[in-house]
Design a protein around this motif. Structure first.
Motif, PDB file in Angstrom:
ATOM      1  N   MET A  83      41.751  32.336  25.773  1.00  0.00           N
ATOM      2  CA  MET A  83      40.453  32.248  26.444  1.00  0.00           C
ATOM      3  C   MET A  83      40.611  31.675  27.850  1.00  0.00           C
ATOM      4  N   LEU A  84      41.463  30.658  28.000  1.00  0.00           N
ATOM      5  CA  LEU A  84      41.663  30.033  29.309  1.00  0.00           C
ATOM      6  C   LEU A  84      42.459  30.934  30.249  1.00  0.00           C
ATOM      7  N   VAL A  85      43.403  31.695  29.704  1.00  0.00           N
ATOM      8  CA  VAL A  85      44.158  32.651  30.525  1.00  0.00           C
ATOM      9  C   VAL A  85      43.209  33.700  31.103  1.00  0.00           C
ATOM     10  N   LYS A  86      42.279  34.173  30.283  1.00  0.00           N
ATOM     11  CA  LYS A  86      41.295  35.158  30.751  1.00  0.00           C
ATOM     12  C   LYS A  86      40.415  34.562  31.851  1.00  0.00           C
ATOM     13  N   ARG A  87      40.028  33.297  31.663  1.00  0.00           N
ATOM     14  CA  ARG A  87      39.118  32.651  32.603  1.00  0.00           C
ATOM     15  C   ARG A  87      39.795  32.367  33.935  1.00  0.00           C
ATOM     16  N   HIS A  88      41.034  31.890  33.879  1.00  0.00           N
ATOM     17  CA  HIS A  88      41.722  31.482  35.111  1.00  0.00           C
ATOM     18  C   HIS A  88      42.626  32.573  35.683  1.00  0.00           C
ATOM     19  N   LYS A  89      42.694  33.696  34.990  1.00  0.00           N
ATOM     20  CA  LYS A  89      43.439  34.878  35.449  1.00  0.00           C
ATOM     21  C   LYS A  89      44.854  34.503  35.914  1.00  0.00           C
ATOM     22  N   GLY A  90      45.169  34.674  37.202  1.00  0.00           N
ATOM     23  CA  GLY A  90      46.536  34.450  37.654  1.00  0.00           C
ATOM     24  C   GLY A  90      46.906  33.008  37.908  1.00  0.00           C
ATOM     25  N   ASN A  91      45.972  32.086  37.785  1.00  0.00           N
ATOM     26  CA  ASN A  91      46.232  30.687  38.116  1.00  0.00           C
ATOM     27  C   ASN A  91      46.396  29.830  36.856  1.00  0.00           C
ATOM     28  N   ARG A  92      47.510  29.974  36.187  1.00  0.00           N
ATOM     29  CA  ARG A  92      47.705  29.235  34.933  1.00  0.00           C
ATOM     30  C   ARG A  92      47.977  27.749  35.163  1.00  0.00           C
ATOM     31  N   ASP A  93      48.337  27.384  36.381  1.00  0.00           N
ATOM     32  CA  ASP A  93      48.519  25.967  36.677  1.00  0.00           C
ATOM     33  C   ASP A  93      47.200  25.209  36.561  1.00  0.00           C
ATOM     34  N   ALA A  94      46.100  25.946  36.640  1.00  0.00           N
ATOM     35  CA  ALA A  94      44.780  25.311  36.526  1.00  0.00           C
ATOM     36  C   ALA A  94      44.463  24.917  35.083  1.00  0.00           C
ATOM     37  N   ILE A  95      45.258  25.428  34.139  1.00  0.00           N
ATOM     38  CA  ILE A  95      45.018  25.114  32.728  1.00  0.00           C
ATOM     39  C   ILE A  95      45.702  23.793  32.394  1.00  0.00           C
ATOM     40  N   THR A  96      45.002  22.699  32.614  1.00  0.00           N
ATOM     41  CA  THR A  96      45.528  21.373  32.320  1.00  0.00           C
ATOM     42  C   THR A  96      45.228  20.999  30.867  1.00  0.00           C
ATOM     43  N   TYR A  97      45.811  19.895  30.423  1.00  0.00           N
ATOM     44  CA  TYR A  97      45.534  19.449  29.048  1.00  0.00           C
ATOM     45  C   TYR A  97      44.054  19.134  28.877  1.00  0.00           C
ATOM     46  N   GLY A  98      43.433  18.512  29.875  1.00  0.00           N
ATOM     47  CA  GLY A  98      42.019  18.168  29.775  1.00  0.00           C
ATOM     48  C   GLY A  98      41.152  19.394  29.564  1.00  0.00           C
ATOM     49  N   ILE A  99      41.422  20.447  30.333  1.00  0.00           N
ATOM     50  CA  ILE A  99      40.670  21.696  30.192  1.00  0.00           C
ATOM     51  C   ILE A  99      40.935  22.316  28.828  1.00  0.00           C
ATOM     52  N   PHE A 100      42.193  22.295  28.410  1.00  0.00           N
ATOM     53  CA  PHE A 100      42.584  22.838  27.103  1.00  0.00           C
ATOM     54  C   PHE A 100      41.887  22.087  25.972  1.00  0.00           C
ATOM     55  N   SER A 101      41.879  20.753  26.054  1.00  0.00           N
ATOM     56  CA  SER A 101      41.266  19.920  25.016  1.00  0.00           C
ATOM     57  C   SER A 101      39.755  20.142  24.941  1.00  0.00           C
ATOM     58  N   ASN A 102      39.106  20.221  26.098  1.00  0.00           N
ATOM     59  CA  ASN A 102      37.650  20.451  26.123  1.00  0.00           C
ATOM     60  C   ASN A 102      37.294  21.807  25.525  1.00  0.00           C
ATOM     61  N   GLN A 103      38.111  22.821  25.855  1.00  0.00           N
ATOM     62  CA  GLN A 103      37.851  24.156  25.305  1.00  0.00           C
ATOM     63  C   GLN A 103      38.071  24.163  23.792  1.00  0.00           C
ATOM     64  N   TRP A 104      39.094  23.448  23.339  1.00  0.00           N
ATOM     65  CA  TRP A 104      39.380  23.328  21.906  1.00  0.00           C
ATOM     66  C   TRP A 104      38.177  22.704  21.186  1.00  0.00           C
ATOM     67  N   ASP A 105      37.680  21.602  21.723  1.00  0.00           N
ATOM     68  CA  ASP A 105      36.544  20.917  21.090  1.00  0.00           C
ATOM     69  C   ASP A 105      35.292  21.782  21.082  1.00  0.00           C
ATOM     70  N   ASP A 106      35.150  22.599  22.117  1.00  0.00           N
ATOM     71  CA  ASP A 106      33.980  23.470  22.196  1.00  0.00           C
ATOM     72  C   ASP A 106      34.040  24.570  21.137  1.00  0.00           C
ATOM     73  N   LEU A 107      35.238  25.097  20.898  1.00  0.00           N
ATOM     74  CA  LEU A 107      35.406  26.175  19.925  1.00  0.00           C
ATOM     75  C   LEU A 107      35.513  25.659  18.493  1.00  0.00           C
ATOM     76  N   PHE A 108      36.208  24.525  18.321  1.00  0.00           N
ATOM     77  CA  PHE A 108      36.495  24.012  16.983  1.00  0.00           C
ATOM     78  C   PHE A 108      35.953  22.598  16.845  1.00  0.00           C
ATOM     79  N   LYS A 109      34.651  22.527  16.619  1.00  0.00           N
ATOM     80  CA  LYS A 109      33.955  21.242  16.608  1.00  0.00           C
ATOM     81  C   LYS A 109      34.412  20.333  15.477  1.00  0.00           C
ATOM     82  N   GLU A 110      35.030  20.912  14.439  1.00  0.00           N
ATOM     83  CA  GLU A 110      35.533  20.081  13.341  1.00  0.00           C
ATOM     84  C   GLU A 110      36.676  19.176  13.777  1.00  0.00           C
ATOM     85  N   ASP A 111      37.272  19.440  14.938  1.00  0.00           N
ATOM     86  CA  ASP A 111      38.393  18.630  15.435  1.00  0.00           C
ATOM     87  C   ASP A 111      37.958  17.606  16.480  1.00  0.00           C
TER      88      ASP A 111
END
Length: 273
Positions: free
Chosen positions: A22-50
């Motif tokens: 999902m983040l690769v699609k959103r940030h397209k060619g700029n994968r350096d923009a995918i930080t742990y904070g962004i990854f963690s927030n997206q995880w919590d948004d998709l998988f609220k049980e975690d």
């Protein structure tokens, strides 16, 4: 695809790939923009049980797993790998499972959108015309074919659950026969995969308003958390501090009312500037 670095179980791996895709699609060619904070927030948004502190280490490892294994892979390659790790490959619920679900008066489904959900089975309880509730302790769409069969086979019927609930309700409202301590012990031992609507209504009234024993109130709060009974007025978890038996209810409700008044006044002042 290069050899995969070890991380978690199949469910955790699939979650990691879904989030990263999902983040690769959103940030397209700029994968350096995918930080742990962004990854963690997206995880919590998709998988609220975690969404709890204990999941932090797991999400850190998931982020490292995704970056080290898929950072140099195309979106198509990542998707191809995800397709090899699905919990359940087909997209139709088998007839045998549908029949088992009907016997137990529950609903079994598969996710419609695999870009946001796991690929396994979900079990839902229908209450009323428009309300459905996930079976307690089930990871959304996280059950394998054998797993869902096992849960359904061991699941008591609705009638059996209602009989257990009625027995417990009778004990709680009986003034004689056993002490509050004895009642608390029985409540502490109560287990059920879900609660009926009638039991939810009873436990809301008894736990929040009627029970005056601290020990029994605490046991009832824990029971509500175990079987998925929320405060019916706001669908938030039932908390001990808002129960009559805690001796803290009025004080805590007053704090909330005062806070709301203060926020309202502050909002009016900001608007008037």
């Amino acid at each position: 695809m290069t050899s995969q670095k070890k991380f978690g179980n199949q469910t955790s791996k699939e979650k990691a790939v879904i989030v990263y895709m999902m983040l690769v699609k959103r940030h397209k060619g700029n994968r350096d923009a995918i930080t742990y904070g962004i990854f963690s927030n997206q995880w919590d948004d998709l998988f609220k049980e975690d969404r709890y502190r204990e999941a932090k280490d797991m999400k850190i490892q998931a982020f490292k797993y995704a970056r080290s294994n898929f950072d140099d892979k195309s979106l198509e390659d990542i998707q191809a790998y995800r397709d090899t790790m699905r919990i359940y490959v087909e997209r139709e619920v088998p007839k045998e499972i549908k029949e088992l679900a009907q016997e137990k008066k529950v609903i079994v489904s598969l996710a419609e959108n695999l870009n946001k959900h796991l690929s396994g089975f979900d079990i839902l309880i229908k209450q009323g015309k428009n309300q459905t509730f996930r079976l307690v302790n089930t990871i959304p769409f996280g059950l394998s074919e054998e797993g869902v069969k096992k849960v359904l086979t061991e699941l008591p019927t609705k009638k059996e659950i209602q009989e257990k609930e009625q027995h417990l309700m009778n004990m709680l409202i009986t003034s004689g026969g056993c002490s509050n301590h004895q009642k608390a012990v029985v409540v502490g031992r109560y287990k059920a995969p879900y609660a009926t609507h009638e039991f939810k209504v009873f436990m809301n009234k008894f736990t929040l308003h009627e029970c005056k024993s601290k020990e029994l109130t605490n046991a009832c709060v824990l029971l509500c958390n175990r079987v998925g009974i929320n405060n019916l007025s706001n669908e938030a978890p039932i908390l001990y501090k808002f129960c009559e038996g805690s001796g803290q209810r009025e004080r805590n409700l007053k704090r909330i009312r005062n806070r709301r008044k203060g926020n309202a006044k502050a909002a009016i002042k900001r608007k008037g500037r």
